[in-house]
Design a protein around this motif. Structure first.
Motif, PDB file in Angstrom:
ATOM      1  N   ARG A 145      85.785  40.492 -28.915  1.00  0.00           N
ATOM      2  CA  ARG A 145      85.569  38.640 -29.838  1.00  0.00           C
ATOM      3  C   ARG A 145      86.840  39.124 -30.305  1.00  0.00           C
TER       4      ARG A 145
ATOM      5  N   GLU B 138      70.414  32.549 -39.269  1.00  0.00           N
ATOM      6  CA  GLU B 138      71.307  33.928 -39.690  1.00  0.00           C
ATOM      7  C   GLU B 138      70.901  34.181 -40.324  1.00  0.00           C
TER       8      GLU B 138
ATOM      9  N   ASN C 107      72.290  41.020 -41.412  1.00  0.00           N
ATOM     10  CA  ASN C 107      73.086  41.428 -39.629  1.00  0.00           C
ATOM     11  C   ASN C 107      72.951  39.254 -39.161  1.00  0.00           C
TER      12      ASN C 107
ATOM     13  N   ASP D 191      75.217  38.300 -37.365  1.00  0.00           N
ATOM     14  CA  ASP D 191      75.194  37.487 -35.618  1.00  0.00           C
ATOM     15  C   ASP D 191      73.827  37.810 -35.095  1.00  0.00           C
TER      16      ASP D 191
ATOM     17  N   ARG E 122      80.437  32.440 -33.912  1.00  0.00           N
ATOM     18  CA  ARG E 122      79.769  32.701 -35.523  1.00  0.00           C
ATOM     19  C   ARG E 122      81.256  32.019 -36.493  1.00  0.00           C
TER      20      ARG E 122
ATOM     21  N   ALA F 297      81.313  33.371 -29.341  1.00  0.00           N
ATOM     22  CA  ALA F 297      80.025  34.652 -28.992  1.00  0.00           C
ATOM     23  C   ALA F 297      80.692  35.326 -27.871  1.00  0.00           C
TER      24      ALA F 297
END
Length: 454
Positions: free
Chosen positions: A95, A279, A283, A285, A306, A319
């Motif tokens: 990413r 969120e 974490n 993510d 994010r 993502a």
């Protein structure tokens, strides 16, 4: 004013009747109201030259940033001016991390609409509205931005924690000003500008209008993460760090519903039309997406980027993984040793790490090798060597052009290392086939697997 208990509303009336009313009313507010009115450009803008130039969509901005910060893979397959310089290219599947702004102080939005506070440089907006941003009077540093992405009204806080200015994104004009009794935590302005709500440091909820005249209507129990009005201006929604979603009807600000969303605590939240995205605290993510009209969690929504604000630098992490290129300036030669006693091969790899292989199978030894006497082995420029009549290969040609060969070596956990060298083996001309080699064995007679690189 009362402090709302998470259980108080559920004791009043039947659960199924209340859920039905909530589903119908909130669905109507989201579906029947327009997403936002058509932008209106005034003939004489308040700011003749916007400080950030013409308006730009967030999709366009992210694509431009990606192209600026990560060059195309195509250049890898062109012979460089000096093919033998001490450098190679690493192609990894990861990413990418895009730097969006320096000296940033805050942000609001997602991949479709976005606003960022940029200190003394004012605020910047990426949306369908004509205004791309503005600077506060006397270049007062922007400390906070609040915006739902639908309304043309964006709220900007400068150095004063109790004061904020509301701008109209249709022409960059000042639409109003807010003064609070305590430091501002969250501010929301409705689509048409008929309602303004704020939460101060004491978690007190105030409501009013662009003209001011705020009234204290409630005190929230937990820290608010986001606040927004429905597009039809019929409901005010507040989400807090513990996962409580609280809804009030307008214009009377009567409590409509409150529900605790599982998965908390949460560190960030944002309303996106009829959905709430949260969120996770440990974490970020790990996203929880809540369907507000349906009062249920949605599945299959992990494919989201994010935004991260770290030490006043604003980043975006998409993502999806992508193949990205990095140029590394360091030694690209292999060093190899043989262990006659244990029949193992030790390779000092391109990343500086030592890896061990079985001489018989050529396979990687996950647990390393037993200690033994190591003798150096001569390796050619193509990463090939011979021992006990067997031929081994650490890199494979992916392209042959003129007098040059493009070699590739895959290292698990890092990616593909590529570099140009002379065509000493007189290989036939070969165009790149859009694939890179991945070896399970360094024995030359065992061919590699080939992975598509798109």
């Amino acid at each position: 004013m009362p402090v709302f208990s998470p259980d108080s509303f559920f004791r009043a009336g039947g659960f199924f009747a209340r859920a039905l009313v909530l589903l119908v009313s909130v669905s109507f507010m989201f579906s029947c109201a327009p997403r936002k009115p058509d932008p209106v450009i005034t003939p004489e803008p308040v700011i003749p030259e916007a400080p950030f130039g013409p308006a730009e969509s967030m999709d366009e901005f992210l694509e431009r940033r990606l192209n600026e910060q990560y060059s195309s893979l195509d250049a890898v397959f062109d012979i460089p001016e000096n093919p033998l310089d001490e450098s190679y290219v690493l192609i990894s599947h990861e990413r990418p991390v895009l730097t969006l702004a320096q000296e940033a102080t805050s942000f609001a939005g997602n991949e479709q609409y976005f606003a960022a506070g940029l200190g003394s440089r004012g605020f910047r907006v990426w949306s369908d509205w004509p205004c791309s941003g503005a600077v506060l009077p006397e270049a007062e540093p922007v400390q906070e931005v609040w915006w739902d992405g639908y309304s043309p009204y964006i709220c900007i806080r400068g150095l004063s924690p109790e004061r904020a200015v509301i701008y109209d994104l249709r022409d960059c004009s000042k639409a109003g000003e807010i003064t609070s009794e305590g430091p501002l935590e969250k501010v929301a302005v409705s689509l048409q500008g008929n309602h303004v709500s704020l939460v101060d440091k004491g978690n007190r909820l105030w409501t009013g209008s662009l003209k001011g005249d705020f009234e204290h209507v409630a005190t929230l129990r937990y820290e608010p993460l986001d606040m927004a009005f429905t597009p039809g201006e019929g409901v005010l929604m507040v989400a807090d760090a513990s996962g409580w979603l609280v809804l009030w009807t307008l214009p009377d600000y009567e409590l409509l519903d409150q529900v605790q969303i599982p998965g908390g605590p949460f560190q960030r939240a944002r309303f996106e039309g009829p959905r709430l995205v949260l969120e996770g605290w440990e974490n970020p993510d790990l996203l929880t997406v809540w369907d507000i009209p349906g009062a249920r969690e949605l599945d299959g929504d992990a494919g989201r980027g994010r935004f991260v604000l770290d030490n006043r630098v604003l980043y975006y992490v998409p993502a999806e993984k992508q193949y990205i290129k990095k140029v590394l300036m360091q030694d690209r030669d292999f060093r190899v040793w043989k262990d006659k006693e244990n029949l193992t091969i030790r390779v000092r790899d391109l990343d500086g790490e030592d890896r061990y292989y079985c001489a018989r199978s050529g396979s990687f030894l996950q647990d390393g090798a037993a200690p033994g006497g190591m003798e150096p082995v001569e390796v050619d420029a193509h990463g090939g060597f011979t021992w006990k009549g067997a031929e081994y290969r650490l890199a494979d040609p992916v392209m042959v052009k003129e007098d040059w060969v493009l070699l590739a070596r895959h290292i698990p956990g890092s990616g593909y290392y590529l570099w140009w060298t002379g065509n000493m083996d007189n290989l036939n001309s070969r165009e790149f086939q859009g694939q890179l080699p991945r070896r399970d064995s360094i024995r030359d007679e065992i061919p590699p697997d080939w992975e598509e690189v798109k």
